[in-house]
Structures are given as C-alpha cells and as structure tokens.
Design a protein around this motif. Structure first.
Motif, mmCIF file in Angstrom:
data_model
loop_
_atom_site.group_PDB
_atom_site.id
_atom_site.type_symbol
_atom_site.label_atom_id
_atom_site.label_comp_id
_atom_site.label_asym_id
_atom_site.label_seq_id
_atom_site.Cartn_x
_atom_site.Cartn_y
_atom_site.Cartn_z
ATOM 1 N N SER A 36 0.813 -1.224 0.000
ATOM 2 C CA SER A 36 0.000 0.000 0.000
ATOM 3 C C SER A 36 0.844 1.271 0.000
ATOM 4 O O SER A 36 0.348 2.345 -0.346
ATOM 5 N N VAL B 213 -5.346 3.676 -3.012
ATOM 6 C CA VAL B 213 -5.316 3.962 -1.573
ATOM 7 C C VAL B 213 -5.821 5.382 -1.308
ATOM 8 O O VAL B 213 -6.634 5.621 -0.403
ATOM 9 N N GLN B 214 -5.361 6.340 -2.089
ATOM 10 C CA GLN B 214 -5.810 7.723 -1.908
ATOM 11 C C GLN B 214 -7.313 7.855 -2.149
ATOM 12 O O GLN B 214 -8.022 8.529 -1.388
ATOM 13 N N LEU C 244 -9.671 5.487 -1.894
ATOM 14 C CA LEU C 244 -10.443 4.805 -0.846
ATOM 15 C C LEU C 244 -10.434 5.596 0.461
ATOM 16 O O LEU C 244 -11.389 5.534 1.242
ATOM 17 N N LYS C 245 -9.373 6.352 0.692
ATOM 18 C CA LYS C 245 -9.296 7.170 1.906
ATOM 19 C C LYS C 245 -9.900 8.569 1.712
ATOM 20 O O LYS C 245 -9.966 9.347 2.667
ATOM 21 N N GLU D 152 -8.583 10.920 0.021
ATOM 22 C CA GLU D 152 -7.502 11.909 -0.024
ATOM 23 C C GLU D 152 -7.311 12.428 -1.443
ATOM 24 O O GLU D 152 -7.784 11.822 -2.415
ATOM 25 N N SER E 57 -15.183 7.685 -5.427
ATOM 26 C CA SER E 57 -14.474 8.500 -4.447
ATOM 27 C C SER E 57 -14.792 9.986 -4.630
ATOM 28 O O SER E 57 -15.162 10.435 -5.728
ATOM 29 N N SER F 221 -12.379 12.065 -3.974
ATOM 30 C CA SER F 221 -11.020 12.615 -4.083
ATOM 31 C C SER F 221 -10.895 13.603 -5.228
ATOM 32 O O SER F 221 -11.520 13.446 -6.282
ATOM 33 N N LYS G 84 -9.609 -2.683 -0.271
ATOM 34 C CA LYS G 84 -10.712 -2.442 0.678
ATOM 35 C C LYS G 84 -10.573 -3.347 1.899
ATOM 36 O O LYS G 84 -10.898 -2.946 3.011
ATOM 37 N N LEU H 74 -7.104 -2.275 4.004
ATOM 38 C CA LEU H 74 -7.048 -0.944 4.575
ATOM 39 C C LEU H 74 -7.999 -0.742 5.756
ATOM 40 O O LEU H 74 -7.961 0.290 6.409
#
Length: 313
Positions: free
Chosen positions: A183, A194-195, A197-198, A200, A261, A263, A309, A312
């Motif tokens: 990750s 990763v960004q 899903l978060k 960010e 997302s 993002s 998913k 994390l």
C-alpha cells in the motif's frame, strides 16, 4: 510439467507470491526465498500449510544452495520509494543476486528466469518499446541503481549462457498491478487506489499526460511460466506487459469512478528521469509464447480495489 522443485527468489513479494501460488496449483514443489524488505509473509500465509511449499528467509546477495530444477529470480525492490531507500543494496541485489542464482543454476544444470524490467529502456526515444531497442538510460541518476542493476543482470544472463551454457530466460516486466501490492510502495496504481479509498487528494506528478501500460498480475505470471517452458537457447529478452496505453490522468479518473471517491486530483512536480512514455511491443511474446494479456484495465482495477478495501480496514 508437474513434480519439479522450483525456487522463487522474492517469492513473498507482490509478483512472487502470485507466482508461488500458481506453481503450487500446477503441482510443483516451491521453495520461496525472501528477506522481507518489500515482501511480506502475509502475502504467502495461505500457502504455508501446503506440504509442497517451503519458506526460507534469506538475502540473495549471500550465496545459497537448494536442490531445484528451475529458478525464478524476482528478488529486488521494484518501486522507486523502495529501491532508492538503499540504492547500493539495490544494485547488490540485482547484480550479486543474479550471480548467485546463475552460479546455482550452473552447478545444478537448472533453468533460471530473470525478472528484468521495462526500466532497462530508461526514458525511451522509441515508442512502443521493442526488445532490440537498447534504451536511453541515465547511468548516474537517482533511478540508476535499479535501471543499471537490471541491465547488468541481463548481461550476466547472456554471458553465463555463452560461457557456461546455462539455460537462461530473460523477461522485461512492464507496469504490473493486482492484489498483494504494497500500500505504500509509491507505484501509481496502488497510490491512486489507496488515496481514493481514503478520500484523499490523488497526486499526479507532472501534467498527467505521460503514459503507462498496465498488466494484471495473473496475465504476467502466465507469461513468465510460458517463457520458462521454452526451448533451451531461446533466452529472449521478451517484453511482458499489456500494450493498452493510458495516460496517468486517464488512470486517476478510472480509479475515482470505480471507487466512487470524492477525491480531487492535484498536480506535483515530475521526479527526475521519470519516463514520459511506456508501452511494450509484445509481438515477440505473442509469436514465441502464444501469450497475450486477457484481463482489461477496468476488470483488473476492480479486483485490486477489492483487495485494498480488505487490507485498509
């Protein structure tokens, strides 16, 4: 095909773990060698109960000995974050690790496959890249520890064939993605997923118009095994990658759409020596191995997103 003893160096890494799993499914006995610098025991935890699987913690820069029929040499950090962390050890892993694998293959009369990289082409002046292109590589840049280490490893493969008649195979791996990616490896697919899903910001280096070709890991592993099965004397090198070409901006937008997302995309300065185009010509792989990648980017991204998913949470 069955009942061989196969050594996979870097076997607990992203690609290595998928290769180990596939070889076991085909009835091989697998020895997995890894020092866990970028690999992880969690990647191969599901294989530990298999009596045909051996796990050995070892650094390939130190000589080793196992009675095996085939060697897949995958040991080397492959993302800029990891290979620049200790650039000298990266070179040692590529060069000394290759020498140790070739010495063992020479002693045992075993086959050895070297996992080389599209980075041997550097920032290419030829597009798409064919195996007969010698590349445009900076020998003293921050990426050189990886690029030149892998180039030297290819040289060693051909010299061991010419000098000692070792049965060697060389593949050049283009951008590959899928489950078991680290990750925090700094690679574009894992970064974006990763960004996203978060929630960010998704960071694009440069203007996003640079291109990459993304191959799903199952397709790559199938190509590696096909290459290992070719006749002695066919060394390659052979490009293994998906010739579908996408801009980095295309990839970011696909990931945002698939993850639903919120993002936003932000742009940062492009790192030194980052290649502007990367696309394999795979006509040699298709002709000699009967290999073409089968998994499209959208399907592969969905599988990879599902994996992240889970890890994390």
């Amino acid at each position: 095909m069955g009942n061989k003893r196969v050594l996979v160096t870097g076997g607990a890494g992203f690609i290595g773990s998928h290769l180990c799993k596939r070889l076991l499914a085909e009835g091989q006995h697998v020895v997995c060698l890894d020092n866990y610098f970028t690999g992880s025991e969690s990647n191969i935890s599901s294989l530990l109960s298999n009596p045909c699987f051996e796990l050995v913690r070892h650094d390939v820069t130190v000589p080793y000995y196992f009675e095996v029929d085939e060697i897949y040499n995958l040991a080397c950090p492959a993302s800029p974050v990891h290979y620049q962390y200790d650039s000298i050890h990266t070179i040692k892993t590529s060069v000394l690790g290759m020498i140790n694998a070739l010495d063992l293959a020479c002693h045992l009369r075993a086959k050895v496959l070297q996992a080389s990289t599209s980075e041997v082409y550097g920032d290419p002046l030829v597009h798409p890249q064919r195996e007969d292109y010698w590349g445009n590589v900076n020998p003293i840049g921050i990426r050189s520890c990886y690029d030149e280490g892998k180039r030297c490893a290819e040289t060693l493969c051909f010299d061991y064939f010419r000098r000692h008649d070792v049965d060697v195979k060389v593949i050049r791996i283009f951008n590959t993605y899928g489950p078991n990616m680290h990750s925090k490896d700094g690679r574009v697919v894992s970064n974006f997923i990763v960004q996203a899903l978060k929630g960010e910001d998704i960071t694009i280096y440069g203007d996003g118009r640079q291109t990459r070709s993304f191959c799903y890991v199952d397709d790559l592993v199938a190509g590696m095994i096909s290459m290992m099965q070719t006749e002695k004397g066919f060394i390659g090198p052979v490009n293994l990658g998906n010739p579908g070409e996408f801009t980095i901006l295309d990839l970011a937008e696909k990931v945002i759409g698939l993850t639903r997302s919120v993002s936003k995309i932000v742009f940062k300065t492009l790192p030194l020596d980052d290649p502007k185009q990367r696309q394999p010509n795979i006509s040699r792989a298709t002709r000699r191995l009967g290999w073409v990648p089968e998994i499209c980017l959208a399907e592969g991204l969905e599988r990879t997103i599902d994996y992240f998913k889970k890890v994390l949470v």
